[in-house]
Design a protein around this motif. Structure first.
Motif, PDB file in Angstrom:
ATOM      1  N   CYS A  86      10.198 -12.811  -5.409  1.00  0.00           N
ATOM      2  CA  CYS A  86       9.754 -11.611  -4.703  1.00  0.00           C
ATOM      3  C   CYS A  86       8.273 -11.358  -4.973  1.00  0.00           C
ATOM      4  CB  CYS A  86      10.578 -10.423  -5.201  1.00  0.00           C
ATOM      5  SG  CYS A  86      10.045  -8.856  -4.489  1.00  0.00           S
ATOM      6  N   HIS A  88       6.731  -8.672  -5.022  1.00  0.00           N
ATOM      7  CA  HIS A  88       6.440  -7.428  -5.733  1.00  0.00           C
ATOM      8  C   HIS A  88       6.078  -7.733  -7.186  1.00  0.00           C
ATOM      9  CE1 HIS A  88       8.042  -3.612  -7.862  1.00  0.00           C
ATOM     10  NE2 HIS A  88       6.741  -3.498  -7.626  1.00  0.00           N
ATOM     11  N   ARG A  89       7.072  -8.076  -8.005  1.00  0.00           N
ATOM     12  CA  ARG A  89       6.750  -8.408  -9.401  1.00  0.00           C
ATOM     13  C   ARG A  89       7.483  -9.661  -9.850  1.00  0.00           C
ATOM     14  NH1 ARG A  89       8.081  -3.283 -12.254  1.00  0.00           N
ATOM     15  NH2 ARG A  89       8.431  -4.707 -13.984  1.00  0.00           N
ATOM     16  N   CYS A 108      15.655  -7.833  -2.234  1.00  0.00           N
ATOM     17  CA  CYS A 108      15.372  -8.139  -3.639  1.00  0.00           C
ATOM     18  C   CYS A 108      16.287  -7.280  -4.515  1.00  0.00           C
ATOM     19  CB  CYS A 108      13.909  -7.877  -3.983  1.00  0.00           C
ATOM     20  SG  CYS A 108      13.568  -8.217  -5.734  1.00  0.00           S
ATOM     21  N   HIS A 111      13.926  -4.084  -7.165  1.00  0.00           N
ATOM     22  CA  HIS A 111      13.475  -2.756  -6.716  1.00  0.00           C
ATOM     23  C   HIS A 111      13.689  -2.565  -5.223  1.00  0.00           C
ATOM     24  CE1 HIS A 111      10.796  -4.201 -10.050  1.00  0.00           C
ATOM     25  NE2 HIS A 111      11.248  -3.093 -10.602  1.00  0.00           N
TER      26      HIS A 111
HETATM   27  S1  FES Z   1      10.467  -7.585  -7.969  1.00  0.00           S
HETATM   28 FE1  FES Z   1      11.386  -7.519  -6.035  1.00  0.00          FE
HETATM   29  S2  FES Z   1      11.351  -5.492  -5.441  1.00  0.00           S
HETATM   30 FE2  FES Z   1      10.424  -5.510  -7.403  1.00  0.00          FE
END
Ligand code: FES
Ligand SMILES: [Fe+2]
Length: 399
Positions: A86, A88-89, A108, A111
């Motif tokens: 992902c 995001h992180r 995901c 989050h």
């Molecule tokens: S790592 Fe996927 S939504 Fe935060």
């Protein structure tokens, strides 16, 4: 030049001189294995299964040459592949071998960011979006995917090679077989305790056939001589000899009896029917053996320096599978025996290489395809070290 080479036909493929084989440590050294995984496997097409195995509305996690990949089949049928991470992180997206999409989205689990099946970011869950947040730049990273004859391949490299590029075999198109329509009648996966190159070397010579494969040699007489094809004979002359190996008189397929288990596929040429076997090889990932009545896929996946997964699939026409008289064991018992014989041979080869007192072995004249395979490996490593500048590489394109 040896004495035998003097009488060879100029077109004979036999090696004219003894050639060294690879150094034994290339079959077990962990660093060398990691290099091959990175520079050969991750930069070539890897077979990941038949297209029919990816149902609409599902995603699939696969380790492809050490790269975590998610393959997505949208509800409308498009097949795509992404790095399974992902943006995001960095959470893994698909956590198991297969999972359903959520409303045609990749969700995901961390989050709850969600992505459309084409990889574009659709929502950021509970998170608000700061000014300047660039959703367009935060899609999933695509992995090259292509379908060929009903089979799916991915290449995790940023630049994928043309399909079949630099195969030292020309990839047979199998265009006279109804590859997209065939269904799976049998599948078996085994672990072979040998380096992946040992398996390809074994595939590329038949000197082992007389001692290792009695039933295969009784089906294909030229194999009994240790020859891959008639042109392996020292006195071969293309004017008089047939070009390809054929089955024994009366036999028509690779079954226990030599009898086909189903009507011939319509559309085969006389030559394809007469041969009884047609090979299509896609290095380093698989070979296909197509017969008049069924098709066999053998795929290879390295699991470690001395461990390789080898899977066999048997494909038949749907009407054959539906026929109550169809007995898949006629195919399986013959082919599994051959594959088990090869696996045992590869494992004994591996054990010897592991304890080898020599720096390298020697290739004999009939091992010309093993030589070609070694040269292919070498080219791949040189090309990989050069950053893939050669070898007809194509930039990653959307599929
Ligand atoms: S790592 Fe996927 S939504 Fe935060
Ligand atoms: Fe073999």
């Amino acid at each position: 030049m040896n004495a035998a080479a003097k009488i060879l036909h100029p077109l004979s493929p036999l090696l004219r001189d003894p050639v060294p084989s690879l150094a034994p440590n290339r079959y077990w050294d962990a660093d060398w294995y990691a290099r091959e995984l990175r520079e050969i496997w991750a930069r070539n097409w890897n077979y990941i299964g038949r297209a029919a195995g990816f149902a609409a509305g599902t995603m699939h996690r696969r380790d492809v040459a050490g790269v975590n990949v998610v393959i997505v089949r949208s509800k409308s049928g498009e097949l795509t592949a992404f790095h399974n991470v992902c943006p995001h992180r960095g959470s893994e997206l698909c956590l198991t071998d297969v999972q359903p999409l959520r409303g045609n989205r990749i969700l995901c689990p961390y989050h709850a960011w969600s992505f459309k099946a084409d990889g574009t970011l659709a929502s950021t869950g509970a998170a608000s979006r700061a000014e300047g947040f660039d959703a367009d730049a935060l899609g999933l990273r695509q992995v090259a995917l292509r379908e060929w004859n009903g089979m799916v391949f991915v290449c995790p490299s940023e630049q994928s090679p043309s399909f079949g590029a630099d195969n030292f075999f020309e990839v047979h198109e199998l265009s006279n077989w109804p590859m997209n329509d065939l269904v799976e009648a049998y599948r078996e996966t085994n672990i072979v305790e040998a380096n992946w190159k040992v398996i390809w070397e074994n595939f590329n010579e038949c000197l082992h056939c007389p001692g290792v494969h009695p039933s295969l040699c009784s089906l294909i007489p030229v194999y009994k001589k240790g020859h891959l094809a008639p042109h392996d004979a020292g006195d071969w002359d293309p004017e008089t000899a047939q070009p390809e190996p054929t089955l024994r008189p009366g036999a028509r397929s690779w079954t226990l009896t030599g009898e086909p288990v189903a009507p011939d596929f319509p559309g085969l040429s006389d030559a394809e029917r007469d041969a009884g076997q047609t090979y299509a090889v896609v290095l380093p990932t698989l070979f296909v053996v197509a017969h008049v009545d069924f098709v066999s896929i053998v795929s290879i996946r390295p699991l470690g320096p001395e461990r390789t997964e080898v899977s066999g699939e048997v494909l038949v026409a749907p009407e054959t599978l539906a026929n109550p008289d169809f007995d898949v064991n006629q195919i399986v018992l013959f082919n599994t025996q051959v594959q088990n014989e090869d696996a045992a041979a590869c494992e004994m080869n591996q054990r010897g290489l592991r304890s080898s007192p020599f720096e390298h072995g020697v290739l004999m004249p009939e091992e010309y395809q093993v030589r070609e395979f070694h040269q292919w490996v070498q080219r791949q490593l040189i090309d990989g070290a050069a950053g893939g500048a050669r070898n007809n590489r194509e930039p990653l394109v959307a599929v």
